[in-house]
Design an enzyme around this catalytic site. Structure first.
Site, PDB file in Angstrom:
ATOM      1  N   GLY A 276      65.296  87.832  12.710  1.00 30.45           N
ATOM      2  CA  GLY A 276      64.307  88.931  12.748  1.00 30.45           C
ATOM      3  C   GLY A 276      64.252  89.803  13.884  1.00 30.45           C
ATOM      4  O   GLY A 276      65.242  90.349  14.129  1.00 30.45           O
ATOM      5  N   SER A 277      63.107  90.206  14.127  1.00 25.06           N
ATOM      6  CA  SER A 277      62.553  91.347  15.108  1.00 25.06           C
ATOM      7  C   SER A 277      63.269  91.066  16.437  1.00 25.06           C
ATOM      8  O   SER A 277      63.283  91.870  17.117  1.00 25.06           O
ATOM      9  CB  SER A 277      61.111  91.302  14.957  1.00 25.06           C
ATOM     10  OG  SER A 277      60.761  91.803  13.561  1.00 25.06           O
ATOM     11  N   THR A 278      63.576  90.022  16.784  1.00 24.15           N
ATOM     12  CA  THR A 278      64.422  89.649  17.975  1.00 24.15           C
ATOM     13  C   THR A 278      65.428  90.631  18.176  1.00 24.15           C
ATOM     14  O   THR A 278      66.110  90.819  19.365  1.00 24.15           O
ATOM     15  CB  THR A 278      64.637  88.301  18.329  1.00 24.15           C
ATOM     16  OG1 THR A 278      65.726  87.812  17.422  1.00 24.15           O
ATOM     17  CG2 THR A 278      63.406  87.448  18.498  1.00 24.15           C
ATOM     18  N   LYS A 280      65.501  93.747  17.478  1.00 25.21           N
ATOM     19  CA  LYS A 280      65.143  95.216  17.468  1.00 25.21           C
ATOM     20  C   LYS A 280      65.614  95.659  18.948  1.00 25.21           C
ATOM     21  O   LYS A 280      66.126  96.731  19.109  1.00 25.21           O
ATOM     22  CB  LYS A 280      63.719  95.431  17.186  1.00 25.21           C
ATOM     23  CG  LYS A 280      63.362  95.223  15.666  1.00 25.21           C
ATOM     24  CD  LYS A 280      61.902  95.098  15.594  1.00 25.21           C
ATOM     25  CE  LYS A 280      61.545  95.048  13.911  1.00 25.21           C
ATOM     26  NZ  LYS A 280      60.130  94.940  13.652  1.00 25.21           N
TER      27      LYS A 280
END
Length: 564
Positions: A276-278, A280
């Protein structure tokens, strides 16, 4: 008339007494000489074995004391695995004098974990067989007390893990013949059994104290959140040394349970997750590197979902306004990250992930390493979704090594479980510019100070990091209520030394997490506690007079709201 007979007293002359004393003295001297000679011969024999014996199993004089398999120790010399002489319990059915049914009952009382039927089968079989290998002393005594000559107790080499479950997935275990199967035991089996090297312990990069902290904090959170598992790692950003690595659920390598294979899987190196957002910060770093993002003040439209190829990219918490880059990371916007990735393009995005080794098994000495799920089609949609960690699955170790490169000045290095000591670390390979790495340290610090990572802000440790709460894929699409919640951080961010990653698999939103399942409420607090406890053990002490200089970025943040 009675006759009294009196025996004359026995009189010894001085000469006779002297002769007796002399004889006794001579005998004593002879005994002393014999004892001295025997002691001298034994000493000579021992000296001979120590200096000249080269028979099998004795490589040199000191090799008399070489273990059958080398010890494994942590970086401070704490024993993690060693070989000892242990007892086994064996039965020879043809020699039994008691009835098998009676013996099965007695053995079942001693070994309640073994079914009576299994014991009875061993007692009535045609051949000698083991009742228990690695038997405890009280178990041996109890079986011996039964008093049946059909039991014997051979001494065998036994691999002992004195710290029980500590670092179980790192250490692995050996089979009944003493060969390494998994973990360090399997990866370094030749080193641990080679005559030339088994005399010296194998020193790992693991710090048993830090390992204990990571295991206790992550284990407590997994239990309280009723999660199905978890993973954690602490990595030196400049050397790649692993200071701690844990996978939950765990197991005790001293006592393997048949069928408990899931607990033996190392989630850090062998399980794949969409994290996921890790992802970004990695994508934003690549955009800065390639000149796509040239200003922190530039704003991107996050007022509505982003329509692309028939579906919409949404934010978990819509901000309904335009966001700049710091705000994009603070509020974890999928919409803006996807726009930036679209401008970066497929070629550069794919190049980033290949440079970070996301297209191969994680680099570490263990055999248990999974190959990532690499996108089949690198179209425009894939470029956008992978930028925020969907559509590509890697191991937690992949991510930890990537963050080490992101914050250490831009150099990617392979992870290692061996203590480097005085050896120079690998030179590494540049994947980010040094200036980009410096900028990302500021942005990661902002995420913890003002964004989704606030619950990881350990006072004085200058923590920076990123949350990731990804829905798990399943039949027919993603499962909205099954999250992989991850927080990956580095500290101290003004001069990063360690990456800390905590991942919780399917946490439940309950009172422990204020009803939340996302990483900011589940994984981030774990990282905070780990850093506060383990930081001083690693030589990093809290200092609230220091911090990362983010003065040029704070004026860019929207003043009327905080990230969540």
């Amino acid at each position: 008339m009675n006759t009294l007979v009196v025996r004359p007293a026995r009189i010894r002359t001085a000469g006779v007494r002297q002769q007796i004393l002399l004889t006794a003295q001579q005998r004593l001297m002879i005994l002393m000489l014999l004892f001295t000679a025997a002691f001298f011969l034994v000493s000579l024999r021992l000296l001979y074995f120590a200096m000249f014996d080269t028979s099998a199993g004795r490589g040199s004089g000191s090799a008399v004391f070489v273990p059958a398999r080398a010890d494994i120790v942590d970086r401070n010399g704490v024993p993690l695995a060693r070989t000892i002489d242990g007892y086994s319990i064996r039965v020879v059915p043809s020699k039994l004098i008691n009835k098998p049914a009676y013996l099965a009952d007695e053995l079942h009382r001693i070994f309640p974990d073994m079914p009576r039927e299994e014991l009875l089968a061993k007692l009535t079989g045609p051949h000698a067989t083991y009742i228990r290998r690695r038997a405890l002393p009280d178990q041996v005594a109890a079986v011996n007390a039964i008093g049946d000559v059909g039991f014997d107790f051979p001494r065998e080499k036994e691999r002992l893990y004195p710290q029980l479950t500590l670092a179980a997935h790192v250490l692995g275990f050996t089979d009944a013949e003493g060969h390494g199967v998994t973990g360090v035991e399997g990866a370094f089996d030749d080193r641990l059994t080679n005559d030339a090297t088994r005399g010296e312990p194998l020193k790992l990069s693991i710090d048993a104290r830090v390992q204990g902290v990571l295991e206790s904090e992550l284990g407590y959170a997994v239990t309280q959140l009723e999660a199905i598992g978890g993973a954690g790692i602490i990595l030196d950003v400049h050397t790649g040394e692993v200071l701690a690595m844990t996978s939950l659920p765990t197991y005790n390598p001293n006592k393997l349970v048949a069928g408990n294979t899931e607990a033996r899987r190392n989630a850090v190196t062998y399980n794949l997750y969409e994290l996921g957002s890790t992802f970004k910060p990695l994508s934003i770093g690549a955009a800065i590197d390639n000149g796509v993002v040239t200003s922190m003040a530039k704003r991107y439209d996050a007022t509505k979902p982003l329509a692309i190829a028939g579906f919409h990219i949404r934010d978990s918490h819509m901000m309904n306004r335009w966001l700049n880059v710091p705000e994009t990371l603070i509020h974890s916007s999928n919409i803006v990250t996807a726009q930036i990735a679209d401008q970066l393009g497929r070629e550069k995005m794919e190049e980033l992930f290949r440079n970070l080794e996301f297209d191969g098994r994680p680099h570490i000495e263990l055999k248990e390493r999974a190959f990532p799920l690499w996108p089949r089609d690198w179209g425009r949609v894939t470029t956008m979704t992978t930028s925020y960690g969907h559509g590509i699955a890697v191991t937690p170790l992949h991510l930890a090594s990537a963050y080490a490169a992101l914050v250490n000045g831009g150099l990617w290095r392979p992870a290692t479980l061996l203590e480097l000591g005085d050896k120079a670390p690998p030179k590494g390979r540049r994947v980010f510019k040094a200036s980009t790495s410096a900028r990302m340290r500021q942005l990661l610090r902002l995420i913890v100070a003002d964004g989704t990572g606030r619950n990881a802000d350990a006072p004085g440790f200058r923590v920076g990091g990123k949350t990731g709460s990804a829905e798990k894929p399943g039949a027919g699409g993603y499962r909205r209520h099954s999250l992989v919640s991850t927080f990956v951080a580095a500290f101290p961010m003004d001069n990063p030394r360690y990456v800390v990653l905590a991942m919780i698999d399917e946490p439940k939103g309950n009172a422990f997490s204020s009803g939340q399942r996302t990483a900011g409420y589940t994984a981030a607090p774990v990282v905070k506690k780990v850093i506060m406890r383990a930081g001083p053990m690693l030589g990093v002490f809290p200092d609230e007079s220091r911090d990362v200089d983010v003065s040029e970025l704070t004026p860019l943040l929207w003043k009327d709201e905080k990230g969540d």
